[in-house]
Scaffold this motif. Structure first.
Motif, PDB file in Angstrom:
ATOM      1  N   ALA A   2       0.824  -1.206   0.000  1.00  0.00           N
ATOM      2  CA  ALA A   2       0.000   0.000   0.000  1.00  0.00           C
ATOM      3  C   ALA A   2       0.860   1.259   0.000  1.00  0.00           C
ATOM      4  O   ALA A   2       0.437   2.295  -0.470  1.00  0.00           O
ATOM      5  N   ARG A   3       2.092   1.138   0.473  1.00  0.00           N
ATOM      6  CA  ARG A   3       2.942   2.315   0.548  1.00  0.00           C
ATOM      7  C   ARG A   3       3.258   2.919  -0.822  1.00  0.00           C
ATOM      8  O   ARG A   3       3.505   4.093  -0.932  1.00  0.00           O
ATOM      9  N   VAL A   4       3.249   2.114  -1.874  1.00  0.00           N
ATOM     10  CA  VAL A   4       3.498   2.660  -3.204  1.00  0.00           C
ATOM     11  C   VAL A   4       2.223   2.762  -4.026  1.00  0.00           C
ATOM     12  O   VAL A   4       2.246   3.261  -5.138  1.00  0.00           O
ATOM     13  N   GLY A   5       1.105   2.296  -3.493  1.00  0.00           N
ATOM     14  CA  GLY A   5      -0.174   2.427  -4.165  1.00  0.00           C
ATOM     15  C   GLY A   5      -0.258   1.720  -5.499  1.00  0.00           C
ATOM     16  O   GLY A   5      -0.745   2.294  -6.465  1.00  0.00           O
ATOM     17  N   LEU A   6       0.194   0.497  -5.566  1.00  0.00           N
ATOM     18  CA  LEU A   6       0.138  -0.240  -6.825  1.00  0.00           C
ATOM     19  C   LEU A   6      -1.295  -0.608  -7.175  1.00  0.00           C
ATOM     20  O   LEU A   6      -2.052  -1.079  -6.337  1.00  0.00           O
ATOM     21  N   LEU A  32       9.623  -3.025 -14.467  1.00  0.00           N
ATOM     22  CA  LEU A  32       8.606  -2.179 -13.850  1.00  0.00           C
ATOM     23  C   LEU A  32       8.750  -2.170 -12.327  1.00  0.00           C
ATOM     24  O   LEU A  32       8.613  -1.119 -11.691  1.00  0.00           O
ATOM     25  N   ALA A  33       9.051  -3.312 -11.744  1.00  0.00           N
ATOM     26  CA  ALA A  33       9.259  -3.389 -10.291  1.00  0.00           C
ATOM     27  C   ALA A  33      10.415  -2.489  -9.866  1.00  0.00           C
ATOM     28  O   ALA A  33      10.341  -1.824  -8.825  1.00  0.00           O
ATOM     29  N   ARG A  34      11.483  -2.458 -10.667  1.00  0.00           N
ATOM     30  CA  ARG A  34      12.606  -1.570 -10.357  1.00  0.00           C
ATOM     31  C   ARG A  34      12.158  -0.113 -10.333  1.00  0.00           C
ATOM     32  O   ARG A  34      12.600   0.670  -9.494  1.00  0.00           O
ATOM     33  N   ARG A  35      11.271   0.244 -11.244  1.00  0.00           N
ATOM     34  CA  ARG A  35      10.777   1.621 -11.308  1.00  0.00           C
ATOM     35  C   ARG A  35      10.046   2.000 -10.017  1.00  0.00           C
ATOM     36  O   ARG A  35      10.132   3.129  -9.553  1.00  0.00           O
ATOM     37  N   PHE A  36       9.316   1.043  -9.442  1.00  0.00           N
ATOM     38  CA  PHE A  36       8.564   1.300  -8.212  1.00  0.00           C
ATOM     39  C   PHE A  36       9.348   0.930  -6.953  1.00  0.00           C
ATOM     40  O   PHE A  36       8.846   1.097  -5.852  1.00  0.00           O
ATOM     41  N   ASP A  37      10.558   0.407  -7.157  1.00  0.00           N
ATOM     42  CA  ASP A  37      11.413  -0.019  -6.042  1.00  0.00           C
ATOM     43  C   ASP A  37      10.697  -1.035  -5.148  1.00  0.00           C
ATOM     44  O   ASP A  37      10.634  -0.892  -3.920  1.00  0.00           O
ATOM     45  N   VAL A  38      10.115  -2.043  -5.811  1.00  0.00           N
ATOM     46  CA  VAL A  38       9.459  -3.148  -5.106  1.00  0.00           C
ATOM     47  C   VAL A  38       9.955  -4.452  -5.713  1.00  0.00           C
ATOM     48  O   VAL A  38      10.580  -4.474  -6.774  1.00  0.00           O
ATOM     49  N   LYS A  39       9.663  -5.530  -5.049  1.00  0.00           N
ATOM     50  CA  LYS A  39       9.996  -6.848  -5.587  1.00  0.00           C
ATOM     51  C   LYS A  39       9.032  -7.185  -6.723  1.00  0.00           C
ATOM     52  O   LYS A  39       7.858  -6.820  -6.677  1.00  0.00           O
TER      53      LYS A  39
END
Length: 190
Positions: A2-6, A32-39
């Motif tokens: 939720a912290r990045v609002g995907l 795309l995950a790298r862009r949002f800094d998520v796994k």
């Protein structure tokens, strides 16, 4: 997450932006995950896989392009409509090179039938009604125009016209004039 609002929509839009930056063929869930800094695994509750992501980008691109073309051709007919359609198509391709490639991504028949691709075909056929082309000539003309528009934009985007005269815009204008003449004098004999 939720912290990045995907959301699916946010991922597809970010994927479309990424396609314009690095090329549609390089868009992956991992990128795309790298862009949002998520796994990468964090994306899979929103997109099933790379194909699902690319399908979403293709659908978005088809919708955007249909909206742009629709606005350009509204209230126009004949040659004016043909030129407006062609210019909107070319402008979109040059402004959004990755999305333009995505708009030609092969969709399954059900998805394609429900996509804005249908609007593209309807608009093209509406323009061709102004040239009084009956079937099967209208279908041949749709294929010709699509081939010319896509081919020209592909060559122009790759720099194919940047090293010679006349300039790309002058050729584009003359090609559209020639297409108008061809459509007005389309050979309908067997």
């Amino acid at each position: 997450m939720a912290r990045v609002g995907l959301t699916t929509e946010r991922l597809v839009r970010a994927g479309a932006e990424l396609a314009d930056e690095i090329g549609f063929e390089h868009v992956t869930p991992a990128e795309l995950a790298r862009r949002f800094d998520v796994k990468t695994a964090s994306l899979y509750s929103h997109v099933k896989n790379a194909h699902d992501l690319k399908t979403g980008i293709a659908l978005l691109a088809l919708e955007e392009l249909a909206d742009q073309v629709s606005a350009a051709v509204a209230g126009r007919a004949g040659k004016d409509a043909l030129i407006a359609f062609a210019n909107a198509y070319r402008d979109y391709a040059l402004e959004h090179p990755g999305r333009f490639v995505a708009a030609r991504f092969r969709l399954d028949p059900t998805t394609a039938a429900a996509s804005a691709g249908v609007r593209h075909a309807r608009m093209m056929r509406a323009i061709l009604r102004g040239y009084d082309l009956a079937e099967p000539h209208q279908t041949h003309a749709v294929r010709l125009l699509g081939s010319v528009f896509s081919g020209y934009v592909d060559l122009e985007s790759a720099g194919g016209f940047s090293h010679s005269s006349p300039g790309a815009q002058e050729s584009w204008t003359e090609i559209l004039d020639a297409l108008d003449v061809l459509l007005r004098t389309w050979p309908t004999g067997s």
